[in-house]
Design a protein around this motif. Sequence first.
Motif, short mmCIF file in Angstrom:
data_model
loop_
_atom_site.label_atom_id
_atom_site.label_comp_id
_atom_site.label_asym_id
_atom_site.label_seq_id
_atom_site.Cartn_x
_atom_site.Cartn_y
_atom_site.Cartn_z
N UNK A 193 27.27 117.23 69.37
CA UNK A 193 26.38 117.26 68.19
C UNK A 193 26.27 115.88 67.57
N UNK A 194 27.41 115.22 67.37
CA UNK A 194 27.39 113.88 66.77
C UNK A 194 26.64 112.89 67.67
N UNK A 195 26.83 113.01 68.97
CA UNK A 195 26.12 112.13 69.90
C UNK A 195 24.60 112.34 69.82
N UNK A 196 24.16 113.59 69.78
CA UNK A 196 22.73 113.88 69.70
C UNK A 196 22.14 113.37 68.39
N UNK A 197 22.87 113.51 67.31
CA UNK A 197 22.42 112.97 66.01
C UNK A 197 22.26 111.45 66.12
N UNK A 198 23.25 110.79 66.71
CA UNK A 198 23.21 109.33 66.84
C UNK A 198 22.09 108.87 67.78
N UNK A 199 21.70 109.71 68.72
CA UNK A 199 20.68 109.37 69.71
C UNK A 199 19.27 109.63 69.20
N UNK A 200 19.12 110.50 68.23
CA UNK A 200 17.80 110.88 67.72
C UNK A 200 17.05 109.66 67.20
N UNK A 201 15.75 109.64 67.44
CA UNK A 201 14.89 108.53 67.02
C UNK A 201 13.84 108.95 66.01
N UNK A 202 13.78 110.24 65.70
CA UNK A 202 12.82 110.77 64.72
C UNK A 202 13.58 111.73 63.81
N UNK A 203 12.97 112.17 62.71
CA UNK A 203 13.61 113.19 61.89
C UNK A 203 14.06 114.36 62.76
N UNK A 204 15.26 114.86 62.49
CA UNK A 204 15.91 115.84 63.36
C UNK A 204 16.03 117.20 62.69
N UNK A 205 15.67 118.24 63.44
CA UNK A 205 15.68 119.62 62.95
C UNK A 205 16.35 120.51 63.98
N UNK A 206 16.71 121.71 63.53
CA UNK A 206 17.22 122.73 64.45
C UNK A 206 17.03 124.09 63.83
N UNK A 207 17.16 125.11 64.67
CA UNK A 207 17.23 126.48 64.19
C UNK A 207 18.50 127.07 64.78
N UNK A 208 19.20 127.84 63.96
CA UNK A 208 20.41 128.48 64.47
C UNK A 208 20.47 129.91 63.93
N UNK A 209 21.35 130.68 64.53
CA UNK A 209 21.46 132.09 64.20
C UNK A 209 22.73 132.34 63.40
N UNK A 210 22.60 132.65 62.14
CA UNK A 210 23.73 133.05 61.32
C UNK A 210 24.37 131.94 60.53
N UNK A 211 25.12 132.35 59.53
CA UNK A 211 25.76 131.40 58.61
C UNK A 211 26.93 130.65 59.25
N UNK A 212 27.60 131.25 60.23
CA UNK A 212 28.72 130.54 60.87
C UNK A 212 28.22 129.27 61.55
N UNK A 213 27.12 129.38 62.31
CA UNK A 213 26.55 128.19 62.95
C UNK A 213 25.95 127.24 61.91
N UNK A 214 25.33 127.77 60.87
CA UNK A 214 24.78 126.91 59.82
C UNK A 214 25.89 126.08 59.19
N UNK A 215 27.06 126.68 58.95
CA UNK A 215 28.19 125.93 58.39
C UNK A 215 28.67 124.85 59.36
N UNK A 216 28.67 125.17 60.66
CA UNK A 216 29.06 124.18 61.68
C UNK A 216 28.14 122.96 61.56
N UNK A 217 26.83 123.17 61.56
CA UNK A 217 25.88 122.06 61.52
C UNK A 217 25.88 121.36 60.16
N UNK A 218 26.20 122.09 59.10
CA UNK A 218 26.27 121.50 57.76
C UNK A 218 27.32 120.39 57.70
N UNK A 219 28.39 120.53 58.45
CA UNK A 219 29.45 119.50 58.48
C UNK A 219 28.91 118.15 58.95
N UNK A 220 27.82 118.15 59.70
CA UNK A 220 27.25 116.92 60.25
C UNK A 220 26.12 116.35 59.41
N UNK A 221 25.75 117.05 58.34
CA UNK A 221 24.68 116.57 57.47
C UNK A 221 23.40 117.36 57.56
#
Length: 158
Positions: A87-115
């Motif tokens: 996840x951190x590598x993909x964030x660092x590699x992104x060249x445009x505004x970055x978005x995602x969709x995930x299923x459920x609050x557990x995954x949302x909390x996981x991604x929230x840790x990264x910003x």
Amino acid sequence: MKQVDFSLPSGCVLRRATSFDNCPIRWLVLSAKLEPTQLRWQQFWVIECNGDLVACGQLRNFSSAQELGSLVVARAWRGRGLGSFLTQHLINTATKPLYLECLGQRLARFYNRFGFVAISFEDLPRSLLPKFRFSHLAKKLLGVPVVFMQYRDNTANL
């Protein structure tokens, strides 16, 4: 958001996917019950451990944004930080505004840790609306717990 330093276990390497990874990527994505129709091995990064592909994730390109998608860690390798590293590598590699969709609050909390922060469907860039429309309808009509998220780099404010 303070960047967290993640490392890979011994014997594991992060690399760009090759055409030989196409079938293992598809198998990982299907095993996680993720949507398999937009898998292009050229957009993937993979983690290989002791010769086996054990994690993958892709950055899909759209006209005004990128989507972090198809992030999967093989069940036997979960809990070792591979998903966080990727996840951190993909964030660092992104060249445009970055978005995602995930299923459920557990995954949302996981991604929230990264910003990543939850946003409404209406706040997505126009180029992503067709891609996320089905998820939005499933959320509205069937109550599927889809969360749309945007990466916000808060390190500039520190």
